[in-house]
Design an enzyme around this catalytic site. Structure first.
Site, PDB file in Angstrom:
ATOM      1  N   LEU A 119     -11.661  -5.214  -8.923  1.00  0.00           N
ATOM      2  CA  LEU A 119     -10.854  -4.022  -8.665  1.00  0.00           C
ATOM      3  C   LEU A 119      -9.717  -3.880  -9.662  1.00  0.00           C
ATOM      4  CD1 LEU A 119     -10.652  -3.918  -4.779  1.00  0.00           C
ATOM      5  CD2 LEU A 119     -11.794  -2.302  -6.306  1.00  0.00           C
ATOM      6  N   SER A 132     -18.337  -8.592  -8.367  1.00  0.00           N
ATOM      7  CA  SER A 132     -17.043  -9.288  -8.419  1.00  0.00           C
ATOM      8  C   SER A 132     -16.574  -9.584  -7.013  1.00  0.00           C
ATOM      9  CB  SER A 132     -16.000  -8.406  -9.110  1.00  0.00           C
ATOM     10  OG  SER A 132     -16.421  -8.098 -10.404  1.00  0.00           O
ATOM     11  N   HIS A 133     -15.717 -10.593  -6.895  1.00  0.00           N
ATOM     12  CA  HIS A 133     -15.404 -11.044  -5.547  1.00  0.00           C
ATOM     13  C   HIS A 133     -14.648 -10.016  -4.715  1.00  0.00           C
ATOM     14  CE1 HIS A 133     -15.863 -13.868  -2.518  1.00  0.00           C
ATOM     15  NE2 HIS A 133     -14.580 -14.088  -2.339  1.00  0.00           N
ATOM     16  N   SER A 134     -14.052  -9.031  -5.363  1.00  0.00           N
ATOM     17  CA  SER A 134     -13.408  -7.957  -4.596  1.00  0.00           C
ATOM     18  C   SER A 134     -14.372  -7.350  -3.588  1.00  0.00           C
ATOM     19  CB  SER A 134     -12.943  -6.845  -5.534  1.00  0.00           C
ATOM     20  OG  SER A 134     -11.899  -7.269  -6.370  1.00  0.00           O
ATOM     21  N   GLY A 162     -11.626  -6.549   5.111  1.00  0.00           N
ATOM     22  CA  GLY A 162     -10.532  -6.083   5.955  1.00  0.00           C
ATOM     23  C   GLY A 162      -9.938  -4.754   5.561  1.00  0.00           C
ATOM     24  N   PHE A 183      -3.152  -5.656  10.879  1.00  0.00           N
ATOM     25  CA  PHE A 183      -3.321  -6.920  10.160  1.00  0.00           C
ATOM     26  C   PHE A 183      -2.100  -7.765  10.467  1.00  0.00           C
ATOM     27  CE2 PHE A 183      -6.183  -7.768   6.288  1.00  0.00           C
ATOM     28  CZ  PHE A 183      -7.307  -7.370   6.968  1.00  0.00           C
ATOM     29  N   GLN A 235      -2.782 -20.159  -0.319  1.00  0.00           N
ATOM     30  CA  GLN A 235      -2.974 -19.809   1.086  1.00  0.00           C
ATOM     31  C   GLN A 235      -4.273 -20.396   1.649  1.00  0.00           C
ATOM     32  OE1 GLN A 235      -3.829 -15.562   2.576  1.00  0.00           O
ATOM     33  NE2 GLN A 235      -1.731 -15.917   3.255  1.00  0.00           N
ATOM     34  N   HIS A 253      -6.877 -20.442   5.077  1.00  0.00           N
ATOM     35  CA  HIS A 253      -7.276 -19.663   6.246  1.00  0.00           C
ATOM     36  C   HIS A 253      -7.846 -20.633   7.284  1.00  0.00           C
ATOM     37  CE1 HIS A 253      -9.092 -16.589   8.718  1.00  0.00           C
ATOM     38  NE2 HIS A 253      -8.505 -15.667   7.998  1.00  0.00           N
ATOM     39  N   LEU A 276     -15.859 -16.963   5.437  1.00  0.00           N
ATOM     40  CA  LEU A 276     -14.764 -16.662   6.351  1.00  0.00           C
ATOM     41  C   LEU A 276     -15.260 -16.011   7.637  1.00  0.00           C
ATOM     42  CD1 LEU A 276     -11.617 -16.595   6.091  1.00  0.00           C
ATOM     43  CD2 LEU A 276     -11.883 -14.204   5.474  1.00  0.00           C
ATOM     44  N   HIS A 333      -7.997 -19.994   0.505  1.00  0.00           N
ATOM     45  CA  HIS A 333      -8.353 -18.577   0.616  1.00  0.00           C
ATOM     46  C   HIS A 333      -7.780 -17.706  -0.495  1.00  0.00           C
ATOM     47  CE1 HIS A 333      -9.653 -14.940   2.503  1.00  0.00           C
ATOM     48  NE2 HIS A 333      -8.446 -14.523   2.788  1.00  0.00           N
ATOM     49  N   GLU A 384      -5.385 -10.738  -8.639  1.00  0.00           N
ATOM     50  CA  GLU A 384      -5.123 -12.088  -8.127  1.00  0.00           C
ATOM     51  C   GLU A 384      -4.832 -13.084  -9.247  1.00  0.00           C
ATOM     52  OE1 GLU A 384      -7.845 -13.376  -5.067  1.00  0.00           O
ATOM     53  OE2 GLU A 384      -7.013 -15.397  -5.053  1.00  0.00           O
ATOM     54  N   ARG A 444       1.106 -14.388   0.977  1.00  0.00           N
ATOM     55  CA  ARG A 444       0.788 -12.969   0.891  1.00  0.00           C
ATOM     56  C   ARG A 444       0.267 -12.507   2.239  1.00  0.00           C
ATOM     57  NH1 ARG A 444      -4.779 -10.934   1.596  1.00  0.00           N
ATOM     58  NH2 ARG A 444      -6.069 -12.765   1.315  1.00  0.00           N
ATOM     59  N   SER A 480      -3.298  -7.998  -0.840  1.00  0.00           N
ATOM     60  CA  SER A 480      -3.824  -8.391  -2.151  1.00  0.00           C
ATOM     61  C   SER A 480      -4.853  -7.391  -2.656  1.00  0.00           C
ATOM     62  CB  SER A 480      -4.428  -9.791  -2.095  1.00  0.00           C
ATOM     63  OG  SER A 480      -5.329  -9.888  -1.046  1.00  0.00           O
TER      64      SER A 480
HETATM   65  C1  LIG Z   1     -13.664 -13.593   1.784  1.00  0.00           C
HETATM   66  C2  LIG Z   1     -12.434 -12.866   1.323  1.00  0.00           C
HETATM   67  C3  LIG Z   1     -11.962 -11.774   2.033  1.00  0.00           C
HETATM   68  C4  LIG Z   1     -10.819 -11.091   1.629  1.00  0.00           C
HETATM   69  N1  LIG Z   1     -10.385 -10.021   2.354  1.00  0.00           N
HETATM   70  C5  LIG Z   1      -9.259  -9.369   1.972  1.00  0.00           C
HETATM   71  C6  LIG Z   1      -8.793  -8.242   2.697  1.00  0.00           C
HETATM   72  O1  LIG Z   1      -9.392  -7.823   3.687  1.00  0.00           O
HETATM   73  N2  LIG Z   1      -7.667  -7.638   2.282  1.00  0.00           N
HETATM   74  C7  LIG Z   1      -6.983  -8.062   1.196  1.00  0.00           C
HETATM   75  O2  LIG Z   1      -5.952  -7.476   0.866  1.00  0.00           O
HETATM   76  N3  LIG Z   1      -7.427  -9.091   0.449  1.00  0.00           N
HETATM   77  C8  LIG Z   1      -8.539  -9.764   0.819  1.00  0.00           C
HETATM   78  N4  LIG Z   1      -8.974 -10.830   0.073  1.00  0.00           N
HETATM   79  C9  LIG Z   1      -8.340 -11.089  -1.236  1.00  0.00           C
HETATM   80  C10 LIG Z   1      -8.824 -10.062  -2.277  1.00  0.00           C
HETATM   81  O3  LIG Z   1     -10.157  -9.722  -2.010  1.00  0.00           O
HETATM   82  C11 LIG Z   1      -8.741 -10.555  -3.714  1.00  0.00           C
HETATM   83  O4  LIG Z   1      -7.469 -11.056  -3.952  1.00  0.00           O
HETATM   84  C12 LIG Z   1      -9.013  -9.436  -4.722  1.00  0.00           C
HETATM   85  O5  LIG Z   1     -10.215  -8.791  -4.445  1.00  0.00           O
HETATM   86  C13 LIG Z   1      -9.034  -9.940  -6.147  1.00  0.00           C
HETATM   87  O6  LIG Z   1      -9.421  -8.890  -7.016  1.00  0.00           O
HETATM   88  P1  LIG Z   1      -9.364  -9.041  -8.581  1.00  0.00           P
HETATM   89  O7  LIG Z   1      -9.760  -7.752  -9.180  1.00  0.00           O
HETATM   90  O8  LIG Z   1      -8.041  -9.608  -8.959  1.00  0.00           O
HETATM   91  O9  LIG Z   1     -10.429 -10.179  -8.913  1.00  0.00           O
HETATM   92  P2  LIG Z   1     -12.005 -10.281  -8.602  1.00  0.00           P
HETATM   93  O10 LIG Z   1     -12.495  -9.192  -7.753  1.00  0.00           O
HETATM   94  O11 LIG Z   1     -12.238 -11.674  -8.161  1.00  0.00           O
HETATM   95  O12 LIG Z   1     -12.654 -10.057 -10.014  1.00  0.00           O
HETATM   96  C14 LIG Z   1     -12.591 -11.016 -11.028  1.00  0.00           C
HETATM   97  C15 LIG Z   1     -13.401 -10.512 -12.204  1.00  0.00           C
HETATM   98  O13 LIG Z   1     -13.197 -11.358 -13.325  1.00  0.00           O
HETATM   99  C16 LIG Z   1     -14.433 -11.738 -13.883  1.00  0.00           C
HETATM  100  N5  LIG Z   1     -14.214 -13.020 -14.546  1.00  0.00           N
HETATM  101  C17 LIG Z   1     -13.747 -14.160 -14.012  1.00  0.00           C
HETATM  102  N6  LIG Z   1     -13.628 -15.099 -14.971  1.00  0.00           N
HETATM  103  C18 LIG Z   1     -14.034 -14.538 -16.137  1.00  0.00           C
HETATM  104  C19 LIG Z   1     -14.148 -14.998 -17.470  1.00  0.00           C
HETATM  105  N7  LIG Z   1     -13.797 -16.239 -17.829  1.00  0.00           N
HETATM  106  N8  LIG Z   1     -14.628 -14.142 -18.414  1.00  0.00           N
HETATM  107  C20 LIG Z   1     -14.983 -12.873 -18.072  1.00  0.00           C
HETATM  108  N9  LIG Z   1     -14.880 -12.394 -16.825  1.00  0.00           N
HETATM  109  C21 LIG Z   1     -14.411 -13.215 -15.864  1.00  0.00           C
HETATM  110  C22 LIG Z   1     -15.384 -11.736 -12.727  1.00  0.00           C
HETATM  111  O14 LIG Z   1     -16.708 -11.603 -13.158  1.00  0.00           O
HETATM  112  C23 LIG Z   1     -14.905 -10.508 -11.963  1.00  0.00           C
HETATM  113  O15 LIG Z   1     -15.435  -9.343 -12.532  1.00  0.00           O
HETATM  114  C24 LIG Z   1     -10.122 -11.519   0.469  1.00  0.00           C
HETATM  115  C25 LIG Z   1     -10.599 -12.597  -0.255  1.00  0.00           C
HETATM  116  C26 LIG Z   1     -11.719 -13.306   0.170  1.00  0.00           C
HETATM  117  C27 LIG Z   1     -12.150 -14.504  -0.593  1.00  0.00           C
END
Ligand SMILES: Cc1cc2nc3c(=O)[nH]c(=O)nc-3n(C[C@H](O)[C@H](O)[C@H](O)COP(=O)(O)OP(=O)(O)OC[C@H]3O[C@@H](n4cnc5c(N)ncnc54)[C@H](O)[C@@H]3O)c2cc1C
Ligand code: SF4
Ligand code: SF4
Ligand code: FES
Lengths: 262, 631
Positions: free
Chosen positions: B15, B42-44, B49, B141, B255, B257, B267, B369, B394, B405, B410
């Site tokens: 995201l 991606s983990h987003s 939630g 929340f 953090q 969980h 989770l 978490h 993140e 947080r 997040s």
């Molecule tokens: C199970 C779970 C549930 C959650 N639920 C909530 C919620 O309900 N509400 C909330 O606010 N937060 C929640 N969170 C936290 C939140 O989802 C994350 O903090 C947020 O989505 C992170 O987004 P991001 O874009 O920073 O990273 P990510 O979505 O993790 O994206 C990381 C990107 O970087 C890329 N990448 C990584 N390393 C490299 C590299 N070396 N070279 C090239 N690319 C790379 C990956 O491929 C990916 O595209 C949750 C987390 C988890 C684990």
């Protein structure tokens, strides 16, 4: 109680001129609550560090781990070994380009399909007013749109589709459902003619043979059958516009979703 | 070596990465996004939630404003956050939720009329207002005064990520998936891009860019038990730390969980306990009331996690091939409740654990978490130490979360920071050109190529990356978990010293032409050990308890000495980071005080008077805004 699993894996490294496609057997002890995610990682950690496969979320929500499990496309992380016999055979998903062993390139395929159907809300994106209230929407409609947004692009439906195996340019049920998502969305300003341009052909709805292998294997239970029906009907009507009298067209339009072949 | 030029290189397409990319592409710049997996994986996408924003449409969020959201965020952070940043965040969040709605996110909407909702496990009725019908709705929340979490059913992350990815397609952002950034290219002053490994062919390529963004998410995989995806290995943070110039902020702030499931650490929601679920030990005894007589299982996330860990340490956990755990019991809630209100939990248990929660106990343990710390940036998202390097999401320590947080903050941060930092990057690109020095490119490439060569060819090396990973996992789980103390942390730091030394001798076990998955791990492990050491060493030196950082030997929150942020720098060849500290916040719009939950003693700080109010210019701006609104 614990079984010894015989896991037979397709091996092939297209970049290695000496590599030939073949099956390789691994053996692992089964634990409680074991999934194919755990089993394959044990194999890679303890027996063959070069084995290629894809996992990311390991929770059935990202779509990385589609593979053919004992003949059927499915998500490996979502599959418990205890639901399988002690001989498990794993192949990569067909249709997609093979990267190596169980790993295939779904990313390129889906991005290409997305570009062809122009998979974004078509409106004037620059016109966003940060101070204005959001445009209102009925909650039921929001839920309906979300139902189609749940697709995780795992590619299982495409792999199970006879048409997709025969013609490389077939967009697959997933893309047609994606178009249905935008068709449903009042924020998308495209009209029927625009949609006709992208899927009113043999690469789109008219290439589908309606055998519904796709819906059977979808791990997210996306209602692919209904969406194929809705889009086929909408576009079929559109294609005879100007041929049939308006009254007949209206009648057809109100008949709702069609399940003609099923 | 292939060279690819862009105006902006986004490392990461979750995201945060995609939101920044869209902003720059809309402004006409050429943008490339890298991602280990196709962006939508991606983990987003796993966040179910929702996102917090003070829209105040839902009846349970009636009267909500960015001020209330700001206050919740500061309290949640245990006053560890940067209040200027938290303010920008709270003020911008509502706009960003509406903007993504304009682009296609199917947010759940307010339906006028009487509805049954749940609070603390008990149903109650509330009437949604007619004039709010059809506007963006919100759910509850933890740790918030109002219901302000915007959501799309149980797939918020999925639907917002789909929408942003569709905008990337619309604005022709270049997406290069199955790529992994290995090291940054820089000349000591400017960041010039990254050396990137193609995960289809194993080939190294140089991506050059005027501006580089790191948005690679969390680094939860330094722990064995984490809710994070398997790719959350801190690649971006490692690349930044390895420059020796860019510091990590507050790496000790992690953090946990309470209810990650065993064995795969997926989770299960807090709702289980909210609705009346209980925690049991090896004897199927309900232990929480002994520790927390009043709140029992419903104490805050960090408190419940701490108590569970304490109980496991007493030997009362359940042994399993995957380590010790406890039980979550929701059987008494009955089939109807479990298959409707807690359907998602039912699905996870039956699909992944082979457990039917209507009849069986669910194996759970406290699980890593979220990483509050990361690449330290200023409020514009610009990393300390290198020009042209930015970070968001993140992976960054923009620092609106401090030491804890809030749920829903997040996911919101990714898009709010994405928009804000995106605009700052556009300003930067408009006024900046850079000289891509060939020597810097060659040096960076040579560094990575040499590492691969050594672990493939060298005969004197014998360490296994898998073995080092497993040892890191156990020391982090045992010594840098929820409860921390000087003795255990010292043990972790010493062990990590040794592992870092050994990681110089990694040798591959197998060989493969083209892409070899073992190289991915082997390249990552030395850096992950450094991130683990930043976490352990930062925690050892911080002799107080704040938010998620709990020292048994220093139970007070010590504002007098520790109202600050840890900055960890890494000097090449060292086995420990060099720590520096900076003020937690440039000023305190809300002066440090009681959080109102969690208890604990506070050692008060002497904060100079001028730091206890808004700086002059922003106070004036705010006043001007208010008078404008009033007129
Ligand atoms: C199970 C779970 C549930 C959650 N639920 C909530 C919620 O309900 N509400 C909330 O606010 N937060 C929640 N969170 C936290 C939140 O989802 C994350 O903090 C947020 O989505 C992170 O987004 P991001 O874009 O920073 O990273 P990510 O979505 O993790 O994206 C990381 C990107 O970087 C890329 N990448 C990584 N390393 C490299 C590299 N070396 N070279 C090239 N690319 C790379 C990956 O491929 C990916 O595209 C949750 C987390 C988890 C684990
Ligand atoms: S119904 Fe159509 S899309 Fe689905 S599998 Fe059959 S041919 Fe393919
Ligand atoms: S429609 Fe279903 S099977 Fe097809 S890609 Fe989407 S989630 Fe996978
Ligand atoms: S790893 Fe994400 S769906 Fe299987």
């Amino acid at each position: 109680m614990s079984r010894r699993l015989h896991i037979e894996v397709f091996r092939y490294n297209p970049l290695d001129p000496n590599s030939e496609p073949h099956m390789q057997s691994f053996y692992v002890n089964e634990y409680d609550s074991m999934t194919l995610f755990i089993a394959l990682n044990i194999i890679r950690d303890e027996q063959d560090p070069t084995l290629q496969f894809d996992f990311c979320c390991r929770a059935g929500i990202c779509g990385s781990c589609g593979m053919v499990i004992n003949g059927r496309p499915g998500l490996a992380c979502h599959t418990q070994t205890r639901d399988l016999p002690d001989h498990i055979v794993l192949h990569p998903l067909p249709v997609f380009k093979l990267i190596g062993d169980l790993s295939v390139d779904t990313g390129t395929w889906f991005r290409d399909a997305g570009a062809r159907i122009e998979a974004w809300v078509h409106n004037d994106h620059e016109q966003f007013d940060p101070k204005a209230e959001e445009v209102r929407m009925e909650n039921d409609l929001a839920n309906e749109i979300f139902e189609l947004d749940r697709c995780i692009e795992c590619g299982c439906c495409v792999s199970a589709c006879g048409t997709a195996r025969m013609r490389e340019d077939f967009l697959g049920a997933t893309s047609i459902a994606r178009v249905a998502r935008f068709y449903l969305d009042p924020r998308d300003e495209r009209n029927e003619e625009n949609y006709y341009q992208v899927i009113g052909n043999d690469q789109g709805v008219f290439g589908c043979m309606g055998l519904l292998g796709c819906e059977d294997v979808c791990p997210k239970h996306i209602p692919l059958q209904d969406q194929l029906g809705i889009m086929r009907r909408m576009l079929a009507i559109h294609s005879v516009k100007g041929i049939l009298p308006k009254r007949v067209l209206e009648k057809l339009q109100h008949k709702g979703c069609c399940h003609e072949s099923h | 070596m292939q060279i690819i030029y862009s105006d902006l290189l986004c490392i990461g397409a979750g995201l945060a990465g995609e939101r920044v990319a869209v902003e720059a592409a809309k402004a006409g710049f050429n943008v490339t996004c890298l991602s280990i997996v196709p962006p939508r994986r991606s983990h987003s996408s796993a966040a179910q939630g929702g996102m917090q924003a003070a829209l105040g449409n839902a009846i349970m969020g009636d009267g909500d404003t960015p001020d209330v959201h700001f206050a919740d965020t500061v309290k949640g952070s245990d006053w560890g956050c940067d209040q200027e940043v938290a303010r920008i965040f709270a003020d911008t969040a509502p706009i960003v939720m509406r903007e993504v709605a304009h682009w296609g996110v199917p947010w759940n909407r307010v339906e006028a009329g009487v509805h049954t909702y749940y609070k603390g496990g008990k149903p109650f009725e509330a009437e949604e207002k007619l004039e709010k019908h059809g506007l963006i709705h919100a759910r509850a929340f933890g740790g918030t005064a109002k219901w302000r979490t915007c959501y799309t059913a149980d797939g918020t992350g999925r639907s917002v990520l789909n929408t942003l990815d569709s905008m990337c397609l619309r604005y022709e952002v270049g997406i290069h998936d199955r790529t992994q950034a290995e090291t940054l290219i820089h000349d000591g002053e400017n960041c010039l891009g990254a050396i990137v490994r193609c995960l289809k062919t194993g080939e190294l390529k140089a991506y050059l860019a005027t501006a580089t963004l790191i948005a690679t998410g969390g680094y939860g995989r330094i722990y064995k038990a984490t809710t994070n995806a398997v790719i959350c290995d801190g690649g971006g943070q490692i690349a930044a730390l390895d420059t020796g110039l860019v510091p990590m902020g507050n790496m000790e702030a992690i953090q946990f969980h309470p209810t990650g499931t065993v064995p795969t650490d997926i989770l299960v929601t807090e709702g289980c306990r909210g609705d009346g679920g209980t925690l049991l030990d090896v004897n199927e005894y309900r232990f929480m009331p002994d520790y927390e007589p009043e709140k029992a299982e419903l104490a805050s996330r960090d408190v419940v996690s701490r108590r569970m860990q304490e109980h496991i340490r007493k030997g009362l956990g359940v042994k399993s091939p995957y380590g010790d755990h406890l039980w979550l019991d929701i059987r008494h809630l009955g089939e109807k409740h479990i298959t409707t209100k807690l359907r998602e939990v039912y699905d996870i248990c039956t699909n992944f654990l082979g457990v039917n929660p209507i009849h069986d106990l669910i194996p759970v343990r406290p699980t890593q978490h979220y990483s509050m710390g990361g690449i330290r940036t200023n409020r514009d998202g610009a990393a300390y130490g290198l020009k042209g390097l930015f970070s968001a999401g993140e992976s960054a320590c923009w620092d609106m979360h401090g030491f804890n947080r809030l749920g829903g903050n997040s996911l919101a941060e990714t898009v709010v920071a994405g928009r804000y930092v995106g605009k700052k990057i556009v300003e930067f690109l408009k006024g900046h050109t850079v000289d891509f020095k060939q020597s810097a490119i060659n040096d960076a490439h040579a560094k990575v190529a040499a590492r691969i060569m050594e672990m493939t060819k060298s005969s004197s090396k014998q360490e296994s990356a898998i073995q080092l990973r497993d040892e890191m996992h156990s020391t982090m789980m045992d010594n840098v978990g929820i409860f921390r103390n000087g003795k255990d942390l010292q043990k972790a730091v010493d062990t990590l010293d040794e592992l870092i030394d050994r990681s110089k001798n990694i040798k591959l076990q197998g060989t493969a032409i083209g892409f070899n998955p073992e190289i991915s791990l082997a390249l990552r492990i030395p850096g992950m050990l450094k991130l683990a050491q930043c976490t352990a060493y930062g925690a050892l030196m911080r002799t107080e308890s704040r938010g998620a950082h709990t020292r048994e030997d220093f139970p007070e929150r010590n504002d007098k000495d520790w109202l600050n942020r840890t900055l960890a720098y890494w000097k090449e060849g060292s086995t420990r980071p060099e720590l520096k500290y900076e003020d937690a916040s440039p000023y305190f719009e809300i002066p440090p005080g009681e959080r109102g939950y969690g208890g604990g003693k506070i050692i008060a700080a002497d904060i100079p008077e001028e730091k206890l109010r808004l700086p002059k210019n922003s106070a004036e701006k705010k006043k001007a805004k208010q008078t404008k609104k009033a007129s």
